[in-house]
Design a protein around this motif. Structure first.
Motif, PDB file in Angstrom:
ATOM      1  N   LYS A   3       1.307   9.628  -5.485  1.00 29.06           N
ATOM      2  CA  LYS A   3       1.885  10.950  -5.205  1.00 29.06           C
ATOM      3  C   LYS A   3       2.858  11.386  -6.287  1.00 29.06           C
ATOM      4  CE  LYS A   3       1.520  10.408  -0.195  1.00 29.06           C
ATOM      5  NZ  LYS A   3       2.273  10.060   1.050  1.00 29.06           N
ATOM      6  N   ALA A   4       3.585  10.410  -6.859  1.00 27.99           N
ATOM      7  CA  ALA A   4       4.575  10.722  -7.893  1.00 27.99           C
ATOM      8  C   ALA A   4       3.943  10.923  -9.264  1.00 27.99           C
ATOM      9  CB  ALA A   4       5.617   9.601  -7.961  1.00 27.99           C
ATOM     10  N   GLY A   5       2.640  10.678  -9.367  1.00 24.71           N
ATOM     11  CA  GLY A   5       1.957  10.852 -10.638  1.00 24.71           C
ATOM     12  C   GLY A   5       2.066   9.651 -11.564  1.00 24.71           C
ATOM     13  N   GLU A   6       2.575   8.542 -11.059  1.00 22.12           N
ATOM     14  CA  GLU A   6       2.679   7.323 -11.872  1.00 22.12           C
ATOM     15  C   GLU A   6       1.334   6.611 -11.949  1.00 22.12           C
ATOM     16  OE1 GLU A   6       4.959   2.973 -11.912  1.00 22.12           O
ATOM     17  OE2 GLU A   6       5.593   4.505 -10.482  1.00 22.12           O
ATOM     18  N   PHE A   7       0.632   6.560 -10.823  1.00 23.00           N
ATOM     19  CA  PHE A   7      -0.676   5.913 -10.764  1.00 23.00           C
ATOM     20  C   PHE A   7      -1.799   6.954 -10.762  1.00 23.00           C
ATOM     21  CE2 PHE A   7       1.408   2.205  -8.318  1.00 23.00           C
ATOM     22  CZ  PHE A   7       1.591   1.477  -9.488  1.00 23.00           C
ATOM     23  N   LYS A   8      -2.981   6.523 -11.160  1.00 22.28           N
ATOM     24  CA  LYS A   8      -4.160   7.393 -11.164  1.00 22.28           C
ATOM     25  C   LYS A   8      -4.474   7.872  -9.747  1.00 22.28           C
ATOM     26  CE  LYS A   8      -6.197   4.987 -15.120  1.00 22.28           C
ATOM     27  NZ  LYS A   8      -7.278   4.097 -15.594  1.00 22.28           N
ATOM     28  N   GLU A   9      -4.962   9.112  -9.649  1.00 17.12           N
ATOM     29  CA  GLU A   9      -5.234   9.708  -8.333  1.00 17.12           C
ATOM     30  C   GLU A   9      -6.335   8.981  -7.568  1.00 17.12           C
ATOM     31  OE1 GLU A   9      -5.119  11.362 -11.166  1.00 17.12           O
ATOM     32  OE2 GLU A   9      -3.885  13.171 -10.989  1.00 17.12           O
ATOM     33  N   LYS A  27       0.830  -1.207   0.000  1.00 17.68           N
ATOM     34  CA  LYS A  27       0.000   0.000   0.000  1.00 17.68           C
ATOM     35  C   LYS A  27       0.867   1.259   0.000  1.00 17.68           C
ATOM     36  CE  LYS A  27      -3.879   2.115   2.492  1.00 17.68           C
ATOM     37  NZ  LYS A  27      -3.247   3.407   2.744  1.00 17.68           N
ATOM     38  N   SER A  28       1.954   1.222   0.745  1.00 18.79           N
ATOM     39  CA  SER A  28       2.873   2.357   0.791  1.00 18.79           C
ATOM     40  C   SER A  28       3.502   2.612  -0.580  1.00 18.79           C
ATOM     41  CB  SER A  28       3.967   2.087   1.830  1.00 18.79           C
ATOM     42  OG  SER A  28       4.946   3.093   1.807  1.00 18.79           O
ATOM     43  N   ILE A  29       3.862   1.535  -1.263  1.00 12.96           N
ATOM     44  CA  ILE A  29       4.435   1.660  -2.613  1.00 12.96           C
ATOM     45  C   ILE A  29       3.407   2.273  -3.565  1.00 12.96           C
ATOM     46  CG2 ILE A  29       5.208   0.328  -4.627  1.00 12.96           C
ATOM     47  CD1 ILE A  29       6.487  -1.651  -2.590  1.00 12.96           C
ATOM     48  N   ILE A  30       2.161   1.810  -3.475  1.00 11.35           N
ATOM     49  CA  ILE A  30       1.094   2.325  -4.334  1.00 11.35           C
ATOM     50  C   ILE A  30       0.823   3.794  -4.032  1.00 11.35           C
ATOM     51  CG2 ILE A  30      -1.342   2.102  -4.958  1.00 11.35           C
ATOM     52  CD1 ILE A  30      -0.941  -0.969  -4.130  1.00 11.35           C
ATOM     53  N   ASP A  31       0.751   4.140  -2.753  1.00  7.09           N
ATOM     54  CA  ASP A  31       0.529   5.541  -2.362  1.00  7.09           C
ATOM     55  C   ASP A  31       1.648   6.440  -2.887  1.00  7.09           C
ATOM     56  OD1 ASP A  31      -1.870   5.069  -1.059  1.00  7.09           O
ATOM     57  OD2 ASP A  31      -0.933   4.754   0.901  1.00  7.09           O
TER      58      ASP A  31
END
Length: 199
Positions: free
Chosen positions: A143-149, A135-139
Motif C-alpha cells: 500500500k505504501a508503494g515499497e513493494f510491488k503491487e 502478511k500485514s507488514i507486507i500488505d
C-alpha cells in the motif's frame, strides 16, 4: 499481586524453560519441583495436572518471544526492515536466544505433532499469528508503494517464516549461527531483487 498468584507465576516461568529445553515428554513433575523449590502438594494447589502447567508454560514462553518480535519490528520504519527484524531476534540463537531452549513454537510443534493435540493447536495458533503479522507488514508495504503491487503477501510471509524457522533449527542443531546469518542474507537479497518496487 497476591502471594498465590506470585507462586503460580513462578511455577509457570520456571516450567516454561524446562519444557522448552526438555520437551513435554522429557519433563517430569520432579524436574518442576527441583527447579521451582515447591513441593508436589504446592504445585497441585495451583495446577490440576502437568498438562495445565505445560499449556500455561507454552503461553508464557510464546508471549515473551512474541513481545521481542514486536519490539524489534517497532524499531523499523520500512516494511522490508520490519521483516528482517524478525531474523535479528534470533541472530544469535546458539548463544543468546530470546528464550532459553530456542523457539517455543518450533519445539512444541515438533514434539507434539502426533502426541499432544492441545499443545499442537497452541503451536499452530502461534504459527498463524506470526504469519498474519508478517502478511500485514507486507500488505502495508504494498500500500505504501515499497513493494510491488502484484506481490503475493501470503506466499512471501510463508517463505520468510520458513527461512526464519529453518535457520533456527539448523543453527541450533549445528551449534553455529552461520545458518541463521545465511538465511537472513538470502532473504534480504530476495527482498531487494524480487519484492521492492523499482523507482
Amino acid at each position: 499481586m497476591k502471594k498465590g498468584d506470585r507462586t503460580r507465576e513462578h511455577i509457570i516461568m520456571k516450567s516454561a524453560a524446562i519444557f522448552n529445553q526438555k520437551g513435554y515428554a522429557g519433563t517430569s513433575l520432579n524436574d518442576i519441583i527441583a527447579d521451582t523449590g515447591i513441593k508436589k502438594g504446592g504445585i497441585y494447589r495451583h495446577f490440576v495436572s502437568k498438562d495445565e502447567i505445560a499449556i500455561e508454560a507454552y503461553n508464557y514462553a510464546a508471549s515473551l518471544v512474541s513481545s521481542k518480535f514486536n519490539e524489534a519490528v517497532d524499531q523499523e520504519q520500512s516494511a522490508s526492515g520490519r521483516l528482517i527484524a524478525f531474523f535479528r531476534v534470533y541472530g544469535d540463537v546458539v548463544h543468546n536466544p530470546p528464550f532459553i531452549g530456542g523457539c517455543p513454537m518450533q519445539n512444541t510443534a515438533v514434539e507434539s505433532d502426533d502426541t499432544h493435540s492441545e499443545l499442537r493447536d497452541r503451536a499452530r495458533q502461534g504459527l498463524h499469528n506470526f504469519l498474519d503479522l508478517m502478511k500485514s507488514i507486507i500488505d502495508d508495504g504494498i500500500k505504501a508503494g515499497e513493494f510491488k503491487e502484484d506481490l503475493d503477501s501470503e506466499a512471501l510471509a510463508s517463505f520468510a517464516f520458513s527461512l526464519l524457522e529453518g535457520g533456527i533449527l539448523l543453527s541450533k542443531l549445528d551449534g553455529d549461527n552461520k545458518h541463521m546469518q545465511m538465511n537472513t542474507a538470502i532473504f534480504s537479497s530476495y527482498l531487494q531483487q524480487c519484492c521492492l518496487k523499482s523507482n
